[in-house]
Design a protein around this motif. Structure first.
Motif, PDB file in Angstrom:
ATOM      1  N   PRO A  77      30.812  35.177  39.420  1.00  0.00           N
ATOM      2  CA  PRO A  77      31.205  33.794  39.158  1.00  0.00           C
ATOM      3  C   PRO A  77      32.727  33.627  39.216  1.00  0.00           C
ATOM      4  CG  PRO A  77      30.116  34.766  37.239  1.00  0.00           C
ATOM      5  CD  PRO A  77      30.176  35.810  38.284  1.00  0.00           C
ATOM      6  N   VAL A  78      33.143  32.412  39.531  1.00  0.00           N
ATOM      7  CA  VAL A  78      34.566  32.086  39.609  1.00  0.00           C
ATOM      8  C   VAL A  78      35.259  32.418  38.296  1.00  0.00           C
ATOM      9  CG1 VAL A  78      36.206  30.183  39.888  1.00  0.00           C
ATOM     10  CG2 VAL A  78      34.212  30.315  41.359  1.00  0.00           C
ATOM     11  N   SER A  79      34.606  32.124  37.173  1.00  0.00           N
ATOM     12  CA  SER A  79      35.223  32.360  35.871  1.00  0.00           C
ATOM     13  C   SER A  79      35.551  33.833  35.652  1.00  0.00           C
ATOM     14  CB  SER A  79      34.312  31.864  34.748  1.00  0.00           C
ATOM     15  OG  SER A  79      33.068  32.517  34.805  1.00  0.00           O
ATOM     16  N   LYS A  80      34.691  34.740  36.117  1.00  0.00           N
ATOM     17  CA  LYS A  80      34.945  36.184  35.956  1.00  0.00           C
ATOM     18  C   LYS A  80      36.125  36.624  36.815  1.00  0.00           C
ATOM     19  CE  LYS A  80      31.421  37.016  33.299  1.00  0.00           C
ATOM     20  NZ  LYS A  80      31.589  37.201  31.886  1.00  0.00           N
ATOM     21  N   ILE A  81      36.217  36.090  38.018  1.00  0.00           N
ATOM     22  CA  ILE A  81      37.331  36.446  38.897  1.00  0.00           C
ATOM     23  C   ILE A  81      38.649  35.952  38.303  1.00  0.00           C
ATOM     24  CG2 ILE A  81      38.339  36.098  41.183  1.00  0.00           C
ATOM     25  CD1 ILE A  81      35.437  35.907  42.243  1.00  0.00           C
ATOM     26  N   ILE A  82      38.659  34.719  37.791  1.00  0.00           N
ATOM     27  CA  ILE A  82      39.871  34.169  37.159  1.00  0.00           C
ATOM     28  C   ILE A  82      40.240  35.009  35.942  1.00  0.00           C
ATOM     29  CG2 ILE A  82      40.800  32.203  35.877  1.00  0.00           C
ATOM     30  CD1 ILE A  82      39.143  30.401  37.731  1.00  0.00           C
ATOM     31  N   PHE A  83      39.258  35.366  35.129  1.00  0.00           N
ATOM     32  CA  PHE A  83      39.510  36.154  33.923  1.00  0.00           C
ATOM     33  C   PHE A  83      40.102  37.522  34.277  1.00  0.00           C
ATOM     34  CE2 PHE A  83      38.133  38.794  30.269  1.00  0.00           C
ATOM     35  CZ  PHE A  83      38.818  38.101  29.276  1.00  0.00           C
ATOM     36  N   ASP A  84      39.553  38.171  35.307  1.00  0.00           N
ATOM     37  CA  ASP A  84      40.078  39.466  35.745  1.00  0.00           C
ATOM     38  C   ASP A  84      41.533  39.340  36.198  1.00  0.00           C
ATOM     39  OD1 ASP A  84      37.696  40.651  35.176  1.00  0.00           O
ATOM     40  OD2 ASP A  84      37.012  40.768  37.270  1.00  0.00           O
ATOM     41  N   CYS A  85      41.853  38.265  36.884  1.00  0.00           N
ATOM     42  CA  CYS A  85      43.231  38.056  37.339  1.00  0.00           C
ATOM     43  C   CYS A  85      44.164  37.818  36.160  1.00  0.00           C
ATOM     44  CB  CYS A  85      43.306  36.885  38.313  1.00  0.00           C
ATOM     45  SG  CYS A  85      42.564  37.230  39.916  1.00  0.00           S
ATOM     46  N   LEU A  86      43.678  37.174  35.113  1.00  0.00           N
ATOM     47  CA  LEU A  86      44.497  36.962  33.924  1.00  0.00           C
ATOM     48  C   LEU A  86      44.755  38.264  33.178  1.00  0.00           C
ATOM     49  CD1 LEU A  86      42.956  33.655  32.539  1.00  0.00           C
ATOM     50  CD2 LEU A  86      45.231  33.954  33.506  1.00  0.00           C
ATOM     51  N   LEU A  87      43.752  39.149  33.155  1.00  0.00           N
ATOM     52  CA  LEU A  87      43.901  40.418  32.444  1.00  0.00           C
ATOM     53  C   LEU A  87      44.773  41.419  33.197  1.00  0.00           C
ATOM     54  CD1 LEU A  87      40.303  41.000  31.077  1.00  0.00           C
ATOM     55  CD2 LEU A  87      42.307  40.201  29.843  1.00  0.00           C
ATOM     56  N   ASP A  88      44.701  41.401  34.514  1.00  0.00           N
ATOM     57  CA  ASP A  88      45.455  42.361  35.320  1.00  0.00           C
ATOM     58  C   ASP A  88      46.043  41.640  36.524  1.00  0.00           C
ATOM     59  OD1 ASP A  88      46.525  44.526  36.616  1.00  0.00           O
ATOM     60  OD2 ASP A  88      44.600  45.478  37.087  1.00  0.00           O
ATOM     61  N   SER A  89      47.351  41.484  36.531  1.00  0.00           N
ATOM     62  CA  SER A  89      48.013  40.728  37.601  1.00  0.00           C
ATOM     63  C   SER A  89      47.834  41.369  38.976  1.00  0.00           C
ATOM     64  CB  SER A  89      49.496  40.537  37.290  1.00  0.00           C
ATOM     65  OG  SER A  89      50.137  41.803  37.200  1.00  0.00           O
ATOM     66  N   GLN A  90      47.503  42.655  39.020  1.00  0.00           N
ATOM     67  CA  GLN A  90      47.264  43.309  40.319  1.00  0.00           C
ATOM     68  C   GLN A  90      46.050  42.715  41.037  1.00  0.00           C
ATOM     69  OE1 GLN A  90      49.316  45.539  41.798  1.00  0.00           O
ATOM     70  NE2 GLN A  90      50.637  45.103  40.042  1.00  0.00           N
ATOM     71  N   ASN A  91      45.130  42.141  40.263  1.00  0.00           N
ATOM     72  CA  ASN A  91      43.956  41.509  40.865  1.00  0.00           C
ATOM     73  C   ASN A  91      44.328  40.252  41.657  1.00  0.00           C
ATOM     74  OD1 ASN A  91      42.074  43.355  39.894  1.00  0.00           O
ATOM     75  ND2 ASN A  91      41.930  42.294  37.947  1.00  0.00           N
ATOM     76  N   ILE A  92      45.434  39.636  41.294  1.00  0.00           N
ATOM     77  CA  ILE A  92      45.866  38.430  42.018  1.00  0.00           C
ATOM     78  C   ILE A  92      46.201  38.785  43.463  1.00  0.00           C
ATOM     79  CG2 ILE A  92      47.649  36.651  42.161  1.00  0.00           C
ATOM     80  CD1 ILE A  92      47.785  36.819  39.076  1.00  0.00           C
ATOM     81  N   PHE A  93      46.787  39.955  43.677  1.00  0.00           N
ATOM     82  CA  PHE A  93      47.192  40.330  45.029  1.00  0.00           C
ATOM     83  C   PHE A  93      46.012  40.521  45.967  1.00  0.00           C
ATOM     84  CE2 PHE A  93      50.803  41.831  42.383  1.00  0.00           C
ATOM     85  CZ  PHE A  93      51.722  40.902  42.847  1.00  0.00           C
ATOM     86  N   CYS A  94      44.845  40.873  45.415  1.00  0.00           N
ATOM     87  CA  CYS A  94      43.670  40.997  46.281  1.00  0.00           C
ATOM     88  C   CYS A  94      43.226  39.624  46.786  1.00  0.00           C
ATOM     89  CB  CYS A  94      42.532  41.732  45.588  1.00  0.00           C
ATOM     90  SG  CYS A  94      41.706  40.797  44.313  1.00  0.00           S
ATOM     91  N   LEU A  95      43.565  38.563  46.049  1.00  0.00           N
ATOM     92  CA  LEU A  95      43.255  37.214  46.505  1.00  0.00           C
ATOM     93  C   LEU A  95      44.149  36.791  47.651  1.00  0.00           C
ATOM     94  CD1 LEU A  95      42.882  35.312  43.110  1.00  0.00           C
ATOM     95  CD2 LEU A  95      41.056  36.172  44.570  1.00  0.00           C
ATOM     96  N   LEU A  96      45.356  37.342  47.704  1.00  0.00           N
ATOM     97  CA  LEU A  96      46.339  36.922  48.698  1.00  0.00           C
ATOM     98  C   LEU A  96      46.256  37.694  50.011  1.00  0.00           C
ATOM     99  CD1 LEU A  96      49.363  36.568  46.266  1.00  0.00           C
ATOM    100  CD2 LEU A  96      47.835  34.768  47.067  1.00  0.00           C
ATOM    101  N   LYS A  97      45.474  38.766  50.043  1.00  0.00           N
ATOM    102  CA  LYS A  97      45.382  39.584  51.248  1.00  0.00           C
ATOM    103  C   LYS A  97      44.594  38.888  52.321  1.00  0.00           C
ATOM    104  CE  LYS A  97      45.778  44.028  49.018  1.00  0.00           C
ATOM    105  NZ  LYS A  97      45.141  45.267  48.701  1.00  0.00           N
TER     106      LYS A  97
END
Length: 97
Positions: A77-97
């Protein structure tokens, strides 16, 4: 089986009505995502420019997540992906690739 009733001032074919109904639900689902995942209805920002900027940023985030889900065929779910990005900023970079 499920029934839906619609009131319209225009005479539409079944195909046209289906198109309009789906278009309306796309808008509603975007508003639901913004409200549930970002609490947009409870955002106390009064400056109109700030509101518009936040709205654009939120929609960019949702679009990036949807693109990521489509590319990875993810069922998360979108909420889990957003939550993971909030907990670990490295997850944000996987969105930008």
């Amino acid at each position: 089986m499920e029934w839906h009733y619609y009131i319209s001032s225009r005479k539409l074919t079944a195909k046209e009505l289906l198109h309009h109904a789906r278009a309306q639900w796309l808008v509603e689902s975007m508003h639901w995502l913004l409200d549930v995942h970002f609490g947009e209805d409870f955002c106390p920002v009064e400056d109109r420019n700030v509101q518009q900027n936040l709205n654009i940023l939120r929609k960019i985030v949702i679009t990036c997540i949807k693109l990521l889900k489509g590319k990875n065929e993810s069922k998360r779910p979108v909420s889990k992906i957003i939550f993971d990005c909030l907990l670990d900023s490295q997850n944000i970079f996987c969105l930008l690739k």
